[in-house]
Write an enzyme that holds these catalytic residues in place. Structure first.
Site, PDB file in Angstrom:
ATOM      1  N   ASP A 276       9.148  14.769 -46.104  1.00 23.34           N
ATOM      2  CA  ASP A 276       8.778  13.507 -46.076  1.00 23.34           C
ATOM      3  C   ASP A 276       7.719  13.074 -47.028  1.00 23.34           C
ATOM      4  O   ASP A 276       6.730  13.743 -47.566  1.00 23.34           O
ATOM      5  CB  ASP A 276       8.088  13.552 -44.800  1.00 23.34           C
ATOM      6  CG  ASP A 276       8.442  12.430 -43.962  1.00 23.34           C
ATOM      7  OD1 ASP A 276       8.569  11.006 -44.476  1.00 23.34           O
ATOM      8  OD2 ASP A 276       8.311  12.355 -42.672  1.00 23.34           O
TER       9      ASP A 276
ATOM     10  N   HIS B 198       7.381   5.554 -52.262  1.00 24.23           N
ATOM     11  CA  HIS B 198       7.000   5.875 -50.636  1.00 24.23           C
ATOM     12  C   HIS B 198       7.550   7.131 -50.265  1.00 24.23           C
ATOM     13  O   HIS B 198       7.204   7.850 -49.373  1.00 24.23           O
ATOM     14  CB  HIS B 198       7.554   4.766 -49.614  1.00 24.23           C
ATOM     15  CG  HIS B 198       6.566   3.460 -49.695  1.00 24.23           C
ATOM     16  ND1 HIS B 198       5.634   3.207 -49.097  1.00 24.23           N
ATOM     17  CD2 HIS B 198       6.591   2.415 -50.639  1.00 24.23           C
ATOM     18  CE1 HIS B 198       5.106   1.933 -49.085  1.00 24.23           C
ATOM     19  NE2 HIS B 198       5.820   1.556 -50.203  1.00 24.23           N
TER      20      HIS B 198
HETATM   21  C1  GDG Z   1       8.726   5.701 -45.693  1.00 22.73           C
HETATM   22  C2  GDG Z   1       8.630   7.142 -46.208  1.00 22.73           C
HETATM   23  C3  GDG Z   1       6.020   7.323 -45.735  1.00 22.73           C
HETATM   24  C4  GDG Z   1       8.396   5.458 -34.802  1.00 22.73           C
HETATM   25  N1  GDG Z   1       8.980   5.432 -33.637  1.00 22.73           N
HETATM   26  C5  GDG Z   1       8.943   4.364 -33.034  1.00 22.73           C
HETATM   27  C6  GDG Z   1       7.851   3.458 -34.077  1.00 22.73           C
HETATM   28  N2  GDG Z   1       8.033   4.308 -35.041  1.00 22.73           N
HETATM   29  C7  GDG Z   1       7.149   4.045 -36.368  1.00 22.73           C
HETATM   30  C8  GDG Z   1       6.044   4.737 -36.313  1.00 22.73           C
HETATM   31  C9  GDG Z   1       5.685   4.528 -38.011  1.00 22.73           C
HETATM   32  C10 GDG Z   1       7.201   4.443 -38.534  1.00 22.73           C
HETATM   33  O1  GDG Z   1       8.030   4.178 -37.212  1.00 22.73           O
HETATM   34  C11 GDG Z   1       7.574   5.738 -39.225  1.00 22.73           C
HETATM   35  O2  GDG Z   1       6.653   6.176 -39.993  1.00 22.73           O
HETATM   36  P1  GDG Z   1       7.224   6.769 -41.630  1.00 22.73           P
HETATM   37  O3  GDG Z   1       5.933   7.547 -42.116  1.00 22.73           O
HETATM   38  O4  GDG Z   1       8.273   7.970 -41.200  1.00 22.73           O
HETATM   39  O5  GDG Z   1       7.707   5.754 -42.266  1.00 22.73           O
HETATM   40  P2  GDG Z   1       8.977   5.104 -43.164  1.00 22.73           P
HETATM   41  O6  GDG Z   1       8.993   3.472 -43.222  1.00 22.73           O
HETATM   42  O7  GDG Z   1      10.226   5.375 -42.073  1.00 22.73           O
HETATM   43  O8  GDG Z   1       9.047   5.919 -44.415  1.00 22.73           O
HETATM   44  C12 GDG Z   1       7.585   7.956 -45.388  1.00 22.73           C
HETATM   45  C13 GDG Z   1       6.270   5.649 -45.439  1.00 22.73           C
HETATM   46  O9  GDG Z   1       7.469   5.170 -46.001  1.00 22.73           O
HETATM   47  C14 GDG Z   1       5.056   4.901 -45.831  1.00 22.73           C
HETATM   48  O10 GDG Z   1       4.957   5.170 -47.299  1.00 22.73           O
HETATM   49  O11 GDG Z   1       5.216   7.769 -44.672  1.00 22.73           O
HETATM   50  O12 GDG Z   1       7.691   9.342 -45.625  1.00 22.73           O
HETATM   51  O13 GDG Z   1       9.884   7.779 -45.664  1.00 22.73           O
HETATM   52  O14 GDG Z   1       4.734   3.562 -38.269  1.00 22.73           O
HETATM   53  O15 GDG Z   1       4.852   3.887 -35.599  1.00 22.73           O
HETATM   54  N3  GDG Z   1       7.481   2.245 -33.685  1.00 22.73           N
HETATM   55  C15 GDG Z   1       7.897   1.886 -32.656  1.00 22.73           C
HETATM   56  N4  GDG Z   1       8.630   2.565 -31.544  1.00 22.73           N
HETATM   57  C16 GDG Z   1       9.049   3.798 -31.993  1.00 22.73           C
HETATM   58  O16 GDG Z   1       9.652   4.120 -30.685  1.00 22.73           O
HETATM   59  N5  GDG Z   1       7.542   0.660 -32.195  1.00 22.73           N
END
Ligand code: GDG
Length: 484
Positions: A382, A170
């Site tokens: 990212d 990821h």
């Molecule tokens: C890995 C990789 C890759 C954010 N603020 C709030 C909240 N969020 C949720 C968003 C989103 C998730 O957090 C963050 O998304 P990422 O893409 O950064 O995903 P991660 O799981 O951290 O990271 C990344 C991912 O895997 C998938 O392969 O994209 O690059 O590092 O879904 O919605 N959710 C809520 N409140 C918030 O304030 N409920």
């Protein structure tokens, strides 16, 4: 070839897709994780009598019974892996968070190459492999997720087990010169090559991986072009694929159309007097580029007086790893910067930064997405960044602007229609803010419509389907869609 109907589907990830908490009477509770991955995989797991193996995030008594009860509700088995506090320290906080996470994101300073961390990583991977061996027969399909579990295929094979094995990374895969600093580089790469298929988010990640393999094994050969290529080494083949992850587009768009969410979005706009709303939502992490983003806002307000009183940045920061001193210091830095910007520019009825340090409820996050004029998705590096895709899915009015870092995996698909920035270039990001605030509605609509069309087509279901097809010659379409 076994009868395909007999195959079961086993998923391994560091964490189980549940949040374990406490109810009003102090009893342990579990709720379904909200991510797109679980939404897409739950029907497959349910229909093939599958299992999800992972650490529940706690070693409290009662967690096994909790998972058993939850399995009945979820329609598939949740198999908790139990780790001791010392294993969590060395494997998760140590090897995963202090070596793999920073290094794979090209941050070398925070790396702490402690041999004890490597030992703990191997031990914990062996625990996961043991759980997989107990849950899976050689006819089953095993899909392992992410950097915490790179040794699982090798350890399963060492037990004489050979189910079909897929792996998806990821996070980014770093350039060879960075990866090769890991003292245990050969063990990691050779273990990865024991998977039948390794999936990456972008072409760049796959190219970096191939470069590393070539440096360690000059005789490795690569065949093919396009989404899946084959790597041959000493007579063994591994397939390497590019599968940019996505979101449940329809579910996000539907929530954004919900009357309650729309009212909240309207209230947000009114509260900010219909100013030009910039929006950022990030977990507290040095890869996300929040200080650089604040610097860019400061630069924009200094250089372009017409923005004063007109733009507001709503910055949501989700608390994370607060027990780590580096993360606590980062939070304090961000708070200081927010204070400085607001202290310098605020006037009655307007402060340039609205700072939220908590995890927002899902619907509130969607309302913020829908209410904002421009999302600032400016990570320094990212794997993909789902916020960029969620923002677009929720922009049902198709008037929002996506400002996207060229170092986010999402840039591979969206760079032609997003406003692209180098997040280290604060002047460039300041210019993007200025240009966004002046962008004509027609251009905003054209760009957002094109971005949404891409994500609608390549949603999480298409992603799972593509991986299942490549890894196991099976299809998501074989299973009825159902919500988790
Ligand atoms: C890995 C990789 C890759 C954010 N603020 C709030 C909240 N969020 C949720 C968003 C989103 C998730 O957090 C963050 O998304 P990422 O893409 O950064 O995903 P991660 O799981 O951290 O990271 C990344 C991912 O895997 C998938 O392969 O994209 O690059 O590092 O879904 O919605 N959710 C809520 N409140 C918030 O304030 N409920």
């Amino acid at each position: 070839m076994p009868n395909d109907k007999k195959r079961r589907f086993i998923v391994l990830s560091n964490r189980l897709p549940i949040a374990v908490g406490r109810g009003p009477d102090g009893e342990l509770t579990a709720s379904q994780g909200a991510g797109g991955l679980v939404t897409a995989l739950a029907p497959v797991l349910g229909n093939r009598g599958g299992a999800w193996i992972g650490w529940p995030g706690t070693s409290e008594k009662g967690v096994t019974a909790l998972c058993r009860n939850f399995s009945r509700q979820a329609g598939y088995f949740l198999r908790p892996v139990s780790l001791t506090e010392a294993e969590v320290e060395g494997f998760y906080r140590g090897f995963s968070n202090e070596i793999l996470w920073p290094l794979f994101h090209e941050f070398q300073m925070p790396c702490n190459f402690l041999p004890a961390y490597w030992e703990a990583y191997r031990t914990a991977n062996a625990t996961f492999a043991k759980a997989a061996a107990a849950a899976a027969t050689d006819d089953d399909l095993v899909w392992v997720h992410d950097y915490h579990l790179m040794l699982v295929a090798r350890l399963l094979k060492a037990k004489g087990r050979s189910p079909r094995l897929g792996f998806f990374l990821h996070i980014p895969f770093p350039p060879a010169d960075i990866f090769l600093k890991i003292p245990w580089r050969r063990e990691l790469v050779d273990a990865l090559l024991d998977f039948d298929l390794i999936g990456f988010q972008t072409l760049r990640d796959r190219r970096n991986f191939f470069d590393v393999v070539k440096r360690l094994h000059p005789s490795a050969m690569r065949k093919g072009r396009g989404e899946i290529v084959t790597l041959t080494l000493a007579g063994e083949t591994t397939r390497l694929g590019v599968f940019p992850i996505s979101i449940d587009f329809a579910a996000f768009a539907d929530r954004a159309r919900d009357p309650g969410v729309r009212q909240t979005a309207k209230d947000i706009r009114q509260a900010f007097d219909n100013r030009f709303l910039l929006f950022g939502a990030d977990r507290l992490d040095y890869t996300k580029g929040v200080p650089q983003r604040l610097d860019a806002l400061q630069t924009a307000l200094t250089s372009y007086p017409e923005l004063r009183g007109k733009v507001c940045l709503i910055q949501v920061l989700v608390p994370s790893r607060e027990e780590v001193p580096q993360y606590r210091a980062m939070k304090e830095d961000i708070e200081r910067m927010v204070g400085e910007i607001n202290g310098r520019w605020s006037r009655p009825g307007w402060a340039p930064v609205h700072f939220v340090y908590r995890n927002l409820p899902h619907d509130e996050l969607i309302a913020y997405y829908a209410a904002s004029d421009m999302a600032l998705v400016t990570p320094l590096r990212d794997g993909m960044n789902l916020v960029a895709k969620e923002y677009a899915a929720c922009n049902v009015a198709e008037t929002g602007i996506l400002c996207l870092s060229e170092f986010a995996g999402a840039a591979m698909e969206l760079h032609r229609h997003a406003v692209m920035v180098n997040p280290f270039d604060v002047v460039g990001v300041a210019e993007a803010i200025r240009d966004g605030a002046a962008m004509a509605p027609g251009q905003r609509r054209r760009r957002m419509r094109a971005i949404r069309a891409i994500i609608r087509r390549h949603d999480i279901f298409q992603w799972v389907d593509a991986f299942l097809d490549a890894a196991f010659s099976t299809h998501l379409g074989d299973f009825p869609r159902q919500s988790a």
